[in-house]
Design a protein around this motif. Structure first.
Motif, mmCIF file in Angstrom:
data_model
loop_
_atom_site.group_PDB
_atom_site.id
_atom_site.type_symbol
_atom_site.label_atom_id
_atom_site.label_comp_id
_atom_site.label_asym_id
_atom_site.label_seq_id
_atom_site.Cartn_x
_atom_site.Cartn_y
_atom_site.Cartn_z
ATOM 1 N N PHE A 157 -19.801 32.530 -77.692
ATOM 2 C CA PHE A 157 -20.375 32.091 -76.416
ATOM 3 C C PHE A 157 -20.734 30.605 -76.498
ATOM 4 O O PHE A 157 -20.397 29.821 -75.611
ATOM 5 C CB PHE A 157 -21.626 32.929 -76.117
ATOM 6 N N PHE A 158 -21.411 30.227 -77.570
ATOM 7 C CA PHE A 158 -21.818 28.837 -77.770
ATOM 8 C C PHE A 158 -20.601 27.917 -77.824
ATOM 9 O O PHE A 158 -20.532 26.913 -77.125
ATOM 10 C CB PHE A 158 -22.655 28.720 -79.046
ATOM 11 N N VAL A 159 -19.624 28.257 -78.641
ATOM 12 C CA VAL A 159 -18.436 27.408 -78.820
ATOM 13 C C VAL A 159 -17.637 27.326 -77.516
ATOM 14 O O VAL A 159 -17.252 26.228 -77.082
ATOM 15 C CB VAL A 159 -17.558 27.936 -79.977
ATOM 16 N N ALA A 160 -17.403 28.467 -76.877
ATOM 17 C CA ALA A 160 -16.586 28.488 -75.656
ATOM 18 C C ALA A 160 -17.256 27.717 -74.525
ATOM 19 O O ALA A 160 -16.604 26.924 -73.837
ATOM 20 C CB ALA A 160 -16.319 29.926 -75.230
ATOM 21 N N ASN A 161 -18.547 27.936 -74.310
ATOM 22 C CA ASN A 161 -19.230 27.270 -73.203
ATOM 23 C C ASN A 161 -19.424 25.783 -73.449
ATOM 24 O O ASN A 161 -19.257 24.972 -72.537
ATOM 25 C CB ASN A 161 -20.566 27.949 -72.907
ATOM 26 N N THR A 162 -19.764 25.415 -74.662
ATOM 27 C CA THR A 162 -19.909 23.992 -74.979
ATOM 28 C C THR A 162 -18.572 23.287 -74.785
ATOM 29 O O THR A 162 -18.502 22.246 -74.113
ATOM 30 C CB THR A 162 -20.410 23.799 -76.422
ATOM 31 N N SER A 163 -17.521 23.840 -75.345
ATOM 32 C CA SER A 163 -16.187 23.241 -75.203
ATOM 33 C C SER A 163 -15.756 23.205 -73.745
ATOM 34 O O SER A 163 -15.244 22.189 -73.266
ATOM 35 C CB SER A 163 -15.159 24.029 -76.017
ATOM 36 N N GLY A 164 -15.960 24.318 -73.039
ATOM 37 C CA GLY A 164 -15.543 24.394 -71.640
ATOM 38 C C GLY A 164 -16.225 23.370 -70.762
ATOM 39 O O GLY A 164 -15.571 22.690 -69.966
ATOM 40 N N VAL A 165 -17.528 23.222 -70.900
ATOM 41 C CA VAL A 165 -18.270 22.261 -70.082
ATOM 42 C C VAL A 165 -17.855 20.831 -70.425
ATOM 43 O O VAL A 165 -17.647 20.000 -69.530
ATOM 44 C CB VAL A 165 -19.794 22.455 -70.233
ATOM 45 N N LEU A 166 -17.706 20.529 -71.702
ATOM 46 C CA LEU A 166 -17.317 19.167 -72.098
ATOM 47 C C LEU A 166 -15.906 18.820 -71.624
ATOM 48 O O LEU A 166 -15.658 17.712 -71.149
ATOM 49 C CB LEU A 166 -17.455 18.984 -73.601
ATOM 50 N N VAL A 167 -14.981 19.772 -71.718
ATOM 51 C CA VAL A 167 -13.612 19.531 -71.249
ATOM 52 C C VAL A 167 -13.607 19.365 -69.730
ATOM 53 O O VAL A 167 -12.958 18.451 -69.204
ATOM 54 C CB VAL A 167 -12.670 20.674 -71.688
ATOM 55 N N GLU A 168 -14.332 20.219 -69.014
ATOM 56 C CA GLU A 168 -14.424 20.082 -67.558
ATOM 57 C C GLU A 168 -14.981 18.722 -67.152
ATOM 58 O O GLU A 168 -14.476 18.085 -66.230
ATOM 59 C CB GLU A 168 -15.333 21.168 -66.972
ATOM 60 N N ARG A 169 -16.006 18.292 -67.838
ATOM 61 C CA ARG A 169 -16.594 16.982 -67.521
ATOM 62 C C ARG A 169 -15.610 15.851 -67.778
ATOM 63 O O ARG A 169 -15.534 14.902 -67.004
ATOM 64 C CB ARG A 169 -17.869 16.765 -68.319
ATOM 65 N N ALA A 170 -14.872 15.941 -68.879
ATOM 66 C CA ALA A 170 -13.890 14.906 -69.189
ATOM 67 C C ALA A 170 -12.789 14.880 -68.131
ATOM 68 O O ALA A 170 -12.394 13.813 -67.658
ATOM 69 C CB ALA A 170 -13.297 15.140 -70.574
ATOM 70 N N LEU A 171 -12.309 16.052 -67.733
ATOM 71 C CA LEU A 171 -11.270 16.117 -66.711
ATOM 72 C C LEU A 171 -11.792 15.626 -65.366
ATOM 73 O O LEU A 171 -11.101 14.917 -64.638
ATOM 74 C CB LEU A 171 -10.738 17.545 -66.581
ATOM 75 N N PHE A 172 -13.022 15.981 -65.031
ATOM 76 C CA PHE A 172 -13.608 15.550 -63.763
ATOM 77 C C PHE A 172 -13.787 14.033 -63.751
ATOM 78 O O PHE A 172 -13.518 13.385 -62.749
ATOM 79 C CB PHE A 172 -14.945 16.242 -63.515
ATOM 80 N N THR A 177 -12.026 11.856 -65.389
ATOM 81 C CA THR A 177 -10.688 11.267 -65.260
ATOM 82 C C THR A 177 -10.205 11.376 -63.821
ATOM 83 O O THR A 177 -9.690 10.417 -63.259
ATOM 84 C CB THR A 177 -9.699 11.984 -66.207
ATOM 85 N N ALA A 178 -10.399 12.535 -63.212
ATOM 86 C CA ALA A 178 -9.973 12.733 -61.821
ATOM 87 C C ALA A 178 -10.757 11.823 -60.882
ATOM 88 O O ALA A 178 -10.198 11.268 -59.936
ATOM 89 C CB ALA A 178 -10.146 14.195 -61.421
ATOM 90 N N ALA A 179 -12.050 11.647 -61.144
ATOM 91 C CA ALA A 179 -12.879 10.785 -60.306
ATOM 92 C C ALA A 179 -12.426 9.334 -60.426
ATOM 93 O O ALA A 179 -12.363 8.610 -59.431
ATOM 94 C CB ALA A 179 -14.342 10.922 -60.691
ATOM 95 N N ALA A 196 -9.281 8.978 -58.488
ATOM 96 C CA ALA A 196 -9.569 8.996 -57.046
ATOM 97 C C ALA A 196 -10.097 7.643 -56.599
ATOM 98 O O ALA A 196 -9.726 7.153 -55.530
ATOM 99 C CB ALA A 196 -10.566 10.100 -56.723
ATOM 100 N N ARG A 197 -10.949 7.017 -57.416
ATOM 101 C CA ARG A 197 -11.468 5.685 -57.067
ATOM 102 C C ARG A 197 -10.329 4.679 -56.977
ATOM 103 O O ARG A 197 -10.281 3.854 -56.075
ATOM 104 C CB ARG A 197 -12.512 5.229 -58.081
ATOM 105 N N GLU A 198 -9.401 4.748 -57.939
ATOM 106 C CA GLU A 198 -8.257 3.831 -57.927
ATOM 107 C C GLU A 198 -7.391 4.072 -56.698
ATOM 108 O O GLU A 198 -6.955 3.131 -56.046
ATOM 109 C CB GLU A 198 -7.420 3.978 -59.202
#
Length: 119
Positions: free
Chosen positions: A79-94, A96-98, A101-103
């Motif tokens: 749970f710890f590994v999956a959620n920590t990794s998932g949130v960090l990857v989502e933030r990195a992707l978001f 990058t997408a943001a 979008a600004r560009e």
């Protein structure tokens, strides 16, 4: 002991969405499920550290410890590994997408300005 004490502060509206409705992504899960825990962790653990990566990992580690501090049940370690990794990857992707979008917004503004000037 803290988890048991917090149990009494839980309210019926603590989960505004059913668990399976929260599973669209990690962010949706943690914004809509166990709101009182999320608020407690955000206020008392996450916001106390400047490094966001460390804060995310620490928050999920303490959450996993609330469930099983000895980690005899390895599911909480996963749970710890999956959620920590998932949130960090989502933030990195978001992030990058943001940035993309600004560009694209700058390009769109420049094109609109060029079209307006040409009229």
């Amino acid at each position: 002991a803290i988890a048991h004490a917090m149990h009494f502060t839980d309210v019926a509206d603590d989960t505004p969405l059913f668990l399976y409705d929260c599973l669209a992504n990690f962010s949706s899960l943690w914004w809509n499920f166990h709101v009182s825990f999320r608020d407690f962790f955000a206020r008392n653990i996450y916001s106390k550290h400047k490094n966001q990566h460390f804060s995310v990992a620490l928050t999920f580690f303490i959450s996993a410890c609330f469930h099983d501090v000895s980690f005899t049940d390895h599911r909480w370690l996963y749970f710890f590994v999956a959620n920590t990794s998932g949130v960090l990857v989502e933030r990195a992707l978001f992030a990058t997408a943001a940035a993309q979008a600004r560009e694209s917004n700058r390009l769109l503004k420049a094109l609109n300005t060029a079209v307006l000037w040409s009229l």
